[in-house]
Design a protein around this motif. Structure first.
Motif, PDB file in Angstrom:
ATOM      1  N   GLU A 261      31.076  34.048  37.307  1.00 52.84           N
ATOM      2  CA  GLU A 261      31.473  34.028  35.894  1.00 52.84           C
ATOM      3  C   GLU A 261      32.927  33.603  35.743  1.00 52.84           C
ATOM      4  OE1 GLU A 261      30.520  37.911  34.373  1.00 52.84           O
ATOM      5  OE2 GLU A 261      28.354  37.540  34.536  1.00 52.84           O
ATOM      6  N   ARG A 262      33.790  34.080  36.628  1.00 54.36           N
ATOM      7  CA  ARG A 262      35.207  33.697  36.577  1.00 54.36           C
ATOM      8  C   ARG A 262      35.343  32.183  36.731  1.00 54.36           C
ATOM      9  NH1 ARG A 262      37.842  37.033  40.399  1.00 54.36           N
ATOM     10  NH2 ARG A 262      38.455  38.405  38.717  1.00 54.36           N
ATOM     11  N   ALA A 263      34.613  31.605  37.671  1.00 59.06           N
ATOM     12  CA  ALA A 263      34.659  30.153  37.878  1.00 59.06           C
ATOM     13  C   ALA A 263      34.111  29.410  36.658  1.00 59.06           C
ATOM     14  CB  ALA A 263      33.875  29.774  39.130  1.00 59.06           C
ATOM     15  N   GLN A 264      33.011  29.886  36.107  1.00 56.14           N
ATOM     16  CA  GLN A 264      32.394  29.227  34.947  1.00 56.14           C
ATOM     17  C   GLN A 264      33.303  29.266  33.723  1.00 56.14           C
ATOM     18  OE1 GLN A 264      28.668  31.302  34.738  1.00 56.14           O
ATOM     19  NE2 GLN A 264      27.775  30.130  36.426  1.00 56.14           N
ATOM     20  N   LEU A 265      34.032  30.366  33.522  1.00 49.84           N
ATOM     21  CA  LEU A 265      34.942  30.462  32.385  1.00 49.84           C
ATOM     22  C   LEU A 265      36.036  29.397  32.439  1.00 49.84           C
ATOM     23  CD1 LEU A 265      35.376  34.326  32.028  1.00 49.84           C
ATOM     24  CD2 LEU A 265      34.285  32.775  30.392  1.00 49.84           C
ATOM     25  N   LEU A 266      36.344  28.925  33.630  1.00 53.18           N
ATOM     26  CA  LEU A 266      37.365  27.894  33.798  1.00 53.18           C
ATOM     27  C   LEU A 266      36.770  26.491  33.816  1.00 53.18           C
ATOM     28  CD1 LEU A 266      39.507  29.691  36.506  1.00 53.18           C
ATOM     29  CD2 LEU A 266      40.092  29.359  34.094  1.00 53.18           C
ATOM     30  N   GLY A 267      35.452  26.389  33.653  1.00 51.41           N
ATOM     31  CA  GLY A 267      34.789  25.094  33.684  1.00 51.41           C
ATOM     32  C   GLY A 267      34.333  24.685  35.062  1.00 51.41           C
ATOM     33  N   GLY A 268      34.262  25.643  35.986  1.00 51.37           N
ATOM     34  CA  GLY A 268      33.865  25.350  37.360  1.00 51.37           C
ATOM     35  C   GLY A 268      32.552  26.002  37.726  1.00 51.37           C
ATOM     36  N   SER A 269      32.313  26.082  39.019  1.00 56.16           N
ATOM     37  CA  SER A 269      31.075  26.684  39.519  1.00 56.16           C
ATOM     38  C   SER A 269      31.348  27.406  40.823  1.00 56.16           C
ATOM     39  CB  SER A 269      30.005  25.604  39.739  1.00 56.16           C
ATOM     40  OG  SER A 269      30.439  24.691  40.741  1.00 56.16           O
ATOM     41  N   LEU A 270      30.434  28.303  41.191  1.00 61.51           N
ATOM     42  CA  LEU A 270      30.543  29.044  42.446  1.00 61.51           C
ATOM     43  C   LEU A 270      29.142  29.236  42.999  1.00 61.51           C
ATOM     44  CD1 LEU A 270      32.828  31.726  43.576  1.00 61.51           C
ATOM     45  CD2 LEU A 270      30.442  32.389  43.550  1.00 61.51           C
ATOM     46  N   SER A 271      29.014  29.041  44.289  1.00 57.51           N
ATOM     47  CA  SER A 271      27.749  29.313  44.975  1.00 57.51           C
ATOM     48  C   SER A 271      28.040  30.158  46.202  1.00 57.51           C
ATOM     49  CB  SER A 271      27.050  28.009  45.377  1.00 57.51           C
ATOM     50  OG  SER A 271      27.844  27.286  46.297  1.00 57.51           O
ATOM     51  N   ALA A 272      27.054  30.943  46.617  1.00 60.26           N
ATOM     52  CA  ALA A 272      27.220  31.801  47.796  1.00 60.26           C
ATOM     53  C   ALA A 272      25.874  31.960  48.471  1.00 60.26           C
ATOM     54  CB  ALA A 272      27.768  33.166  47.388  1.00 60.26           C
ATOM     55  N   GLY A 273      25.895  31.947  49.799  1.00 52.33           N
ATOM     56  CA  GLY A 273      24.662  32.141  50.541  1.00 52.33           C
ATOM     57  C   GLY A 273      24.870  31.883  52.019  1.00 52.33           C
ATOM     58  N   PRO A 274      23.779  32.002  52.780  1.00 50.76           N
ATOM     59  CA  PRO A 274      23.864  31.751  54.219  1.00 50.76           C
ATOM     60  C   PRO A 274      24.316  30.323  54.501  1.00 50.76           C
ATOM     61  CG  PRO A 274      21.761  32.759  53.630  1.00 50.76           C
ATOM     62  CD  PRO A 274      22.442  32.388  52.349  1.00 50.76           C
ATOM     63  N   GLY A 275      25.155  30.174  55.520  1.00 46.50           N
ATOM     64  CA  GLY A 275      25.635  28.850  55.909  1.00 46.50           C
ATOM     65  C   GLY A 275      24.617  28.120  56.764  1.00 46.50           C
ATOM     66  N   PRO A 276      24.723  26.806  56.865  1.00 45.95           N
ATOM     67  CA  PRO A 276      23.764  26.023  57.650  1.00 45.95           C
ATOM     68  C   PRO A 276      23.761  26.364  59.138  1.00 45.95           C
ATOM     69  CG  PRO A 276      25.541  24.622  56.832  1.00 45.95           C
ATOM     70  CD  PRO A 276      25.733  25.983  56.233  1.00 45.95           C
ATOM     71  N   GLU A 277      24.907  26.816  59.668  1.00 43.85           N
ATOM     72  CA  GLU A 277      24.995  27.209  61.080  1.00 43.85           C
ATOM     73  C   GLU A 277      25.092  28.717  61.242  1.00 43.85           C
ATOM     74  OE1 GLU A 277      27.675  24.657  60.282  1.00 43.85           O
ATOM     75  OE2 GLU A 277      26.062  23.211  60.505  1.00 43.85           O
ATOM     76  N   GLY A 278      24.693  29.450  60.230  1.00 45.26           N
ATOM     77  CA  GLY A 278      24.801  30.903  60.265  1.00 45.26           C
ATOM     78  C   GLY A 278      25.986  31.369  59.458  1.00 45.26           C
ATOM     79  N   GLY A 279      26.181  32.662  59.433  1.00 44.85           N
ATOM     80  CA  GLY A 279      27.272  33.206  58.643  1.00 44.85           C
ATOM     81  C   GLY A 279      26.997  33.110  57.158  1.00 44.85           C
ATOM     82  N   TRP A 280      28.030  33.310  56.375  1.00 42.86           N
ATOM     83  CA  TRP A 280      27.939  33.317  54.915  1.00 42.86           C
ATOM     84  C   TRP A 280      29.003  32.382  54.379  1.00 42.86           C
ATOM     85  CZ3 TRP A 280      24.356  35.557  51.868  1.00 42.86           C
ATOM     86  CH2 TRP A 280      24.629  35.685  50.504  1.00 42.86           C
ATOM     87  N   VAL A 281      28.669  31.654  53.322  1.00 46.75           N
ATOM     88  CA  VAL A 281      29.585  30.676  52.748  1.00 46.75           C
ATOM     89  C   VAL A 281      29.687  30.900  51.241  1.00 46.75           C
ATOM     90  CG1 VAL A 281      30.040  28.222  52.349  1.00 46.75           C
ATOM     91  CG2 VAL A 281      29.012  28.963  54.504  1.00 46.75           C
TER      92      VAL A 281
END
Length: 125
Positions: A94-114
């Motif tokens: 929501e913070r990113a969207q209020l500024l006109g941006g975007s945010l995504s989060a999830g598992p990374g392609p090689e593991g871990g979290w991004v």
């Protein structure tokens, strides 16, 4: 953005590496503040929740009118579908969207979290 290197730490596990590419000048104050808070919260989440993580990377890249933030860890992820986003991640999005941006989060392609955020250099409004 200039304060982000202070989040780096080599003397603890996980180590935290910070990389800044591009100019950090002339960012709108709300965008600069949001970048720092998004990086801080993503780092806090990685330290608390990333299983067996040894490294967290905070990468910020500015190109033209856009700033990209990527926070990734090398922790172990559970097999199966990505977990639902919690309140903290929703608030970050929501913070990113209020500024006109975007945010995504999830598992990374090689593991871990991004966590990845894309913000305009100038805030909306």
């Amino acid at each position: 953005m200039a304060d982000l290197p202070a989040l780096a730490r080599a003397d603890a596990t996980p180590t935290v590496e910070v990389s800044l590419v591009g100019s950090s000048t002339r960012l709108a104050r709300p965008v600069d503040t949001a970048l720092h808070r998004l990086a801080q919260e993503s780092l806090t989440n990685a330290v608390r929740h990333a299983r067996s993580a040894t490294r967290v990377g905070i990468d910020v890249r500015r190109e033209g009118d856009t700033v990209w933030l990527r926070v990734s860890d090398d922790g172990q992820t559970e097999p199966g579908p990505a977990p639902e986003l919690g309140f903290g991640l929703r608030g970050m999005a929501e913070r990113a969207q209020l500024l006109g941006g975007s945010l995504s989060a999830g598992p990374g392609p090689e593991g871990g979290w991004v966590v990845e955020a894309v913000l305009p250099v100038e805030a909306l409004g």
